[in-house]
Design a protein around this motif. Structure first.
Motif, PDB file in Angstrom:
ATOM      1  N   LEU A  77    -128.117 -23.359 -46.749  1.00 35.43           N
ATOM      2  CA  LEU A  77    -129.077 -22.495 -45.900  1.00 35.43           C
ATOM      3  C   LEU A  77    -128.395 -21.556 -45.266  1.00 35.43           C
ATOM      4  O   LEU A  77    -128.833 -20.138 -45.109  1.00 35.43           O
ATOM      5  CB  LEU A  77    -129.750 -23.328 -45.114  1.00 35.43           C
ATOM      6  N   ALA A 109    -139.398 -28.721 -45.877  1.00 33.96           N
ATOM      7  CA  ALA A 109    -138.567 -29.931 -45.064  1.00 33.96           C
ATOM      8  C   ALA A 109    -139.528 -30.773 -44.358  1.00 33.96           C
ATOM      9  O   ALA A 109    -139.183 -31.804 -43.980  1.00 33.96           O
ATOM     10  CB  ALA A 109    -137.727 -28.934 -44.004  1.00 33.96           C
ATOM     11  N   LEU A 159    -134.199 -28.400 -35.006  1.00 33.05           N
ATOM     12  CA  LEU A 159    -133.337 -27.740 -36.072  1.00 33.05           C
ATOM     13  C   LEU A 159    -134.065 -26.045 -36.300  1.00 33.05           C
ATOM     14  O   LEU A 159    -133.070 -25.120 -36.351  1.00 33.05           O
ATOM     15  CB  LEU A 159    -133.510 -28.312 -37.190  1.00 33.05           C
ATOM     16  N   ARG A 160    -135.310 -25.989 -36.202  1.00 31.22           N
ATOM     17  CA  ARG A 160    -135.668 -24.593 -36.141  1.00 31.22           C
ATOM     18  C   ARG A 160    -135.298 -23.946 -34.988  1.00 31.22           C
ATOM     19  O   ARG A 160    -135.207 -22.617 -35.022  1.00 31.22           O
ATOM     20  CB  ARG A 160    -137.475 -24.690 -36.291  1.00 31.22           C
ATOM     21  N   LEU A 165    -131.710 -35.285 -45.412  1.00 31.55           N
ATOM     22  CA  LEU A 165    -131.977 -33.930 -45.563  1.00 31.55           C
ATOM     23  C   LEU A 165    -131.768 -33.252 -44.302  1.00 31.55           C
ATOM     24  O   LEU A 165    -131.055 -32.258 -44.120  1.00 31.55           O
ATOM     25  CB  LEU A 165    -133.408 -33.642 -45.839  1.00 31.55           C
ATOM     26  N   TYR A 166    -132.433 -33.896 -43.146  1.00 33.71           N
ATOM     27  CA  TYR A 166    -132.044 -33.377 -41.780  1.00 33.71           C
ATOM     28  C   TYR A 166    -130.595 -33.136 -41.307  1.00 33.71           C
ATOM     29  O   TYR A 166    -130.282 -32.497 -40.717  1.00 33.71           O
ATOM     30  CB  TYR A 166    -132.899 -34.049 -40.717  1.00 33.71           C
ATOM     31  N   GLU A 179    -125.978 -27.175 -41.668  1.00 32.57           N
ATOM     32  CA  GLU A 179    -126.062 -25.762 -41.888  1.00 32.57           C
ATOM     33  C   GLU A 179    -126.370 -25.082 -40.636  1.00 32.57           C
ATOM     34  O   GLU A 179    -125.667 -23.900 -40.380  1.00 32.57           O
ATOM     35  CB  GLU A 179    -127.218 -25.626 -42.916  1.00 32.57           C
ATOM     36  N   VAL A 180    -127.236 -25.631 -39.821  1.00 29.11           N
ATOM     37  CA  VAL A 180    -127.432 -24.898 -38.528  1.00 29.11           C
ATOM     38  C   VAL A 180    -126.225 -24.754 -37.719  1.00 29.11           C
ATOM     39  O   VAL A 180    -126.027 -23.538 -36.799  1.00 29.11           O
ATOM     40  CB  VAL A 180    -128.864 -25.603 -37.790  1.00 29.11           C
ATOM     41  N   ARG A 235    -127.953 -32.873 -43.543  1.00 27.49           N
ATOM     42  CA  ARG A 235    -127.477 -31.772 -43.955  1.00 27.49           C
ATOM     43  C   ARG A 235    -128.007 -30.110 -43.362  1.00 27.49           C
ATOM     44  O   ARG A 235    -127.234 -29.542 -43.267  1.00 27.49           O
ATOM     45  CB  ARG A 235    -127.933 -31.556 -45.616  1.00 27.49           C
ATOM     46  N   LEU A 236    -129.339 -30.194 -43.199  1.00 22.98           N
ATOM     47  CA  LEU A 236    -129.739 -29.181 -42.521  1.00 22.98           C
ATOM     48  C   LEU A 236    -129.107 -28.927 -41.059  1.00 22.98           C
ATOM     49  O   LEU A 236    -128.709 -27.661 -40.784  1.00 22.98           O
ATOM     50  CB  LEU A 236    -131.168 -29.272 -42.361  1.00 22.98           C
ATOM     51  N   GLY A 238    -135.655 -21.433 -46.526  1.00 17.54           N
ATOM     52  CA  GLY A 238    -134.876 -22.639 -46.386  1.00 17.54           C
ATOM     53  C   GLY A 238    -135.488 -23.842 -45.911  1.00 17.54           C
ATOM     54  O   GLY A 238    -135.150 -24.891 -46.285  1.00 17.54           O
ATOM     55  N   LEU A 239    -136.302 -23.874 -44.917  1.00 17.76           N
ATOM     56  CA  LEU A 239    -136.801 -25.045 -44.357  1.00 17.76           C
ATOM     57  C   LEU A 239    -138.040 -25.402 -44.991  1.00 17.76           C
ATOM     58  O   LEU A 239    -138.883 -26.196 -44.639  1.00 17.76           O
ATOM     59  CB  LEU A 239    -137.099 -24.763 -42.943  1.00 17.76           C
TER      60      LEU A 239
END
Length: 230
Positions: A77, A121, A200-201, A47-48, A54-55, A50-51, A117-118
């Protein structure tokens, strides 16, 4: 297999089969917890990743694409964040609205989409933290219980030879070993994944700030139209 052979079977499976029912339950619980933790680790790692992609897409996004040209079918996202900012940008800046207020309005819309979107997570990280903190103590409980039973058996048989004492103590110590095997990877994975999610945030919010600043300098379609008319 005879009882004598079972008594001297010091393999892990043999120790488990000979253990007290409560110690067996502790071992089984810890094994299941370890399996669940590894499932969480694998799921969050994918998941991270993929995120993270996106970021990175947000970081290199062209703000000019926010005018509504984004594919509405894209549920990624980055696409949702850009569409949220694009809607605010397309409305344009009110005459009484400063550039800073216009930027803040767009960034708030994008941050809301990004936060949504998060959402979820971090699900599962609590399990890693719990197993990492409690696992050794659960294993220690099994060890204490097993040693108590071993001492009780020694007292009843009145035989303190190593051949009699060793199997019972080995069964008890196996519970602590399994607790550590479950807890140590859980703690390491929790720290790693929590740090990754925090980055990520932070990177996502920074990218949103950059997009908002660029769009605020350009102004919305209404402002651009007014400038061209003038």
């Amino acid at each position: 297999m005879t009882n004598g052979e079972m008594t001297h079977d010091l393999s892990m499976m043999g120790l488990f089969l000979q253990a007290d029912p409560i110690v067996k339950a502790v071992m089984a619980l810890l094994v299941l917890a370890s399996i669940a933790c590894w499932a969480v680790v694998i799921d969050k790692a994918l998941l991270y990743r993929r995120l993270g992609q996106e970021v990175r897409s947000l970081t290199v996004a062209d703000p000019a694409a926010l005018s509504g040209a984004r594919d509405a079918r894209d549920e990624g996202l980055a696409a949702r964040v850009l569409r949220a900012g694009g809607r605010e940008w397309a409305e344009g800046r009110d005459e009484a609205e400063s550039r800073g207020e216009f930027r803040d309005r767009m960034e708030r819309a994008m941050r809301a989409a990004f936060t949504g979107g998060l959402r979820g997570a971090d699900n599962g990280l609590q399990l890693l933290a719990t197993v990492g903190a409690v696992g050794p103590f659960v294993g220690l409980f099994g060890t204490v219980w097993g040693i108590m039973n071993s001492f009780s058996s020694i007292a009843q048989s009145q035989d303190t030879s190593l051949a009699v004492v060793a199997p019972g103590i080995a069964e008890a110590l196996l519970a602590t070993a399994i607790g550590l095997v479950a807890a140590i990877p859980a703690v390491m994975a929790y720290n790693r994944l929590a740090l990754r999610l925090g980055r990520l945030r932070a990177d996502g919010i920074a990218a949103i700030g950059g997009i908002g600043a660029t769009l605020a300098r350009r102004g919305g379609p209404q402002i651009a139209h007014q400038r061209s008319a003038a």
